[in-house]
Write a protein that holds these residues in place. Structure first.
Motif, PDB file in Angstrom:
ATOM      1  N   VAL A 222       0.868  -1.174   0.000  1.00 38.25           N
ATOM      2  CA  VAL A 222       0.000   0.000   0.000  1.00 38.25           C
ATOM      3  C   VAL A 222       0.905   1.223   0.000  1.00 38.25           C
ATOM      4  CG1 VAL A 222      -1.755   1.290   1.260  1.00 38.25           C
ATOM      5  CG2 VAL A 222      -1.724  -1.202   1.366  1.00 38.25           C
ATOM      6  N   SER A 223       0.656   2.152  -0.896  1.00 42.18           N
ATOM      7  CA  SER A 223       1.468   3.365  -0.898  1.00 42.18           C
ATOM      8  C   SER A 223       0.944   4.355   0.140  1.00 42.18           C
ATOM      9  CB  SER A 223       1.479   4.000  -2.284  1.00 42.18           C
ATOM     10  OG  SER A 223       0.188   4.372  -2.666  1.00 42.18           O
ATOM     11  N   ALA A 224       1.798   5.306   0.480  1.00 42.56           N
ATOM     12  CA  ALA A 224       1.478   6.259   1.545  1.00 42.56           C
ATOM     13  C   ALA A 224       1.269   7.643   0.956  1.00 42.56           C
ATOM     14  CB  ALA A 224       2.625   6.296   2.556  1.00 42.56           C
ATOM     15  N   ASN A 225       0.170   8.257   1.332  1.00 42.05           N
ATOM     16  CA  ASN A 225      -0.058   9.636   0.917  1.00 42.05           C
ATOM     17  C   ASN A 225      -1.078  10.279   1.856  1.00 42.05           C
ATOM     18  OD1 ASN A 225      -0.606  12.089  -0.398  1.00 42.05           O
ATOM     19  ND2 ASN A 225      -0.039  11.195  -2.366  1.00 42.05           N
TER      20      ASN A 225
ATOM     21  N   LYS B  90      -1.302   7.976   6.926  1.00 43.04           N
ATOM     22  CA  LYS B  90      -0.633   7.932   5.623  1.00 43.04           C
ATOM     23  C   LYS B  90      -1.331   7.037   4.619  1.00 43.04           C
ATOM     24  CE  LYS B  90       3.317  10.312   6.099  1.00 43.04           C
ATOM     25  NZ  LYS B  90       4.479   9.857   5.308  1.00 43.04           N
TER      26      LYS B  90
ATOM     27  N   GLN C  91       1.808  15.187  -2.445  1.00 41.78           N
ATOM     28  CA  GLN C  91       2.933  14.337  -2.804  1.00 41.78           C
ATOM     29  C   GLN C  91       2.530  13.235  -3.778  1.00 41.78           C
ATOM     30  OE1 GLN C  91       4.458  12.837   0.910  1.00 41.78           O
ATOM     31  NE2 GLN C  91       5.642  14.695   1.321  1.00 41.78           N
TER      32      GLN C  91
ATOM     33  N   SER D  63       2.828   9.298  -4.247  1.00 44.89           N
ATOM     34  CA  SER D  63       3.135   8.157  -3.407  1.00 44.89           C
ATOM     35  C   SER D  63       4.043   7.180  -4.150  1.00 44.89           C
ATOM     36  CB  SER D  63       1.850   7.454  -2.967  1.00 44.89           C
ATOM     37  OG  SER D  63       1.146   6.987  -4.083  1.00 44.89           O
ATOM     38  N   ALA D  64       4.666   6.307  -3.374  1.00 46.60           N
ATOM     39  CA  ALA D  64       5.649   5.381  -3.930  1.00 46.60           C
ATOM     40  C   ALA D  64       5.111   3.966  -3.911  1.00 46.60           C
ATOM     41  CB  ALA D  64       6.937   5.444  -3.108  1.00 46.60           C
ATOM     42  N   ASN D  65       5.202   3.293  -5.041  1.00 44.87           N
ATOM     43  CA  ASN D  65       4.819   1.884  -5.088  1.00 44.87           C
ATOM     44  C   ASN D  65       5.470   1.228  -6.300  1.00 44.87           C
ATOM     45  OD1 ASN D  65       3.551  -0.651  -5.113  1.00 44.87           O
ATOM     46  ND2 ASN D  65       1.754   0.205  -4.086  1.00 44.87           N
TER      47      ASN D  65
ATOM     48  N   GLU E  77      -3.853  11.757  -7.217  1.00 43.17           N
ATOM     49  CA  GLU E  77      -2.795  12.628  -6.681  1.00 43.17           C
ATOM     50  C   GLU E  77      -2.497  13.782  -7.636  1.00 43.17           C
ATOM     51  OE1 GLU E  77       0.403   9.896  -6.002  1.00 43.17           O
ATOM     52  OE2 GLU E  77      -0.608   8.937  -4.307  1.00 43.17           O
TER      53      GLU E  77
END
Lengths: 277, 277
Positions: free
Chosen positions: A132-135, A196, B131, B133-135, B148
């Protein structure tokens, strides 16, 4: 039979230019329908309104959506309604149009109750590789951006595994692919924070609400896989199922214990009758 | 006039149950149409096929989509085509259906060329608060999960600011809301890697391809805002615009320099004629 209303009218399709399709620019809710009535409808309406506000989408259609859910619910003794509100159409590009006309989509269908053994003996979980990505901008929200959950759910076929846990890039457990997760250690009930990532589940909120009456101390706390060895009980929640106790996670057997049973009884008292099975 | 084909048939709508709407479960491409022809169509087809493969969606429709783009392109001297391929419909739930029937959506429209001054004097950028997010599972892919970018683009109204840069949670620059970003320092050309986030832009690939012929050493490298003070030149790319030099980022003035100009000429030679303006 599945039935859809788009902006209040029976429909089977939506505008091909809708931003819900192009960008996932919207939110959804899935509401349990029981004996002709939607369950926890007010909680869903509140969450949807708050979420739309965070995305800068008008929440003017939320009341109409709720009336439509009540109307569609009448023909379902055990079903599920889905509400989608998108930012609507508009010119090409990410920029939200100056004059937004959100699209309101409401559908209802019969649903199959979960197998009784899920409640009685608990379910088996696995760990997903898809993270799971964080945002912070979308944390807690049930946005239409769900490709991570799709990829995570696509990882396994084994029907004996009912749900998968998803981790963030710090190897903390965030949630199941379609559920929130809780651990009980002594008289502490922990569930991951939603700062997040994760979704602020309606059933999650109900569990947090009833936990004190089951003599559990509630707190949001990160949960790491290795900590589950020191966990007394583990369960997952969502609005369609209430609570599913967990009997196994990967290779680790967990006990389906009395405190989870007590929480399930608290939910039954709130109308989540499937937890009595 | 905007025209859409859905699975090859003229249409204005798609199935309300499509997973593209519900989960953003699909990919898209935007192809520049110039003098009746799609630009870099083969590169778009390759990227789309590779991306579908990563998502586990059949790429069988890619060839048909490309033919449709060519067909629609004929009526546009300066336009843009959009291709969307989703996993199609199916039963409720994140799990991909056993029998997938992907949905193929192709649309074309006239477009407005960017103002000549964007190319001549460069554009002004801002930093976005939203931002990226990173995945690793979706990094590089142009998925339909773009909330996003929508939230980032919604942050500003000022028409003198043309694009916004988005950072990850390590305060590294990932990309613009709708563009890739490059910095030139001496004879080094850097653009952020796509290991965790960002989109593998077609124009980004073209710039990396032509850079050696402009005597630039190319490498993927993280770029932090504070490093831009030591940067000679800065520019952004996407498939519709080619290269826009950057003259200002936040409070920092940057020079529109000769090396960016040289890269723009290299792109002109590849058919990106707007860079000659």
């Amino acid at each position: 039979v599945k039935k859809w209303l788009v902006n209040g009218m029976p429909a089977t399709s939506i505008d091909v230019a809708d931003r819900g399709l192009h960008y996932g620019d919207g939110l959804f809710e899935t509401v349990a329908l029981r004996e002709g009535r939607p369950r926890f409808l007010e909680s869903h309406a509140e969450r949807l309104s708050r979420g739309l506000h965070r995305l800068g989408i008008s929440a003017a259609g939320v009341d109409a959506a709720m009336l439509e859910v009540e109307q569609l619910a009448r023909s379902h003794t055990f079903g599920v309604a889905k509400i989608i509100i998108t930012r609507g159409g508009g010119p090409r590009g990410y920029r939200p149009p100056a004059e937004e006309e959100p699209t309101r989509i409401v559908g209802a269908d019969d649903a199959k109750p979960s197998p009784a053994e899920y409640y009685a003996q608990g379910i088996a979980l696995r760990y997903c590789e898809t993270q799971v990505s964080a945002n912070a901008a979308t944390a807690g929200l049930k946005t239409l951006n769900r490709i991570e959950q799709v990829l995570a759910r696509a990882e396994w076929d084994d029907p004996s595994i009912v749900e998968g846990l998803m981790l963030n890039d710090r190897t903390e457990i965030v949630s199941g692919t379609m559920s929130n997760v809780f651990r009980i250690s002594g008289s502490d009930l922990h569930t991951p924070p939603l700062v997040k990532s994760g979704i602020a589940g309606i059933m999650r909120a109900k569990v947090l609400e009833v936990a004190p009456s089951a003599n559990l101390r509630v707190s949001e706390a990160t949960i790491r896989p290795e900590e589950l060895r020191q966990t007394d009980e583990l369960f997952v929640t969502n609005s369609q199922i209430g609570i599913w106790p967990v009997r196994r996670i990967g290779e680790l057997k967990t006990a389906v214990g009395p405190r989870t049973r007590e929480l399930m009884q608290c939910l039954v008292a709130l109308g989540v009758k499937e937890c009595a099975r």
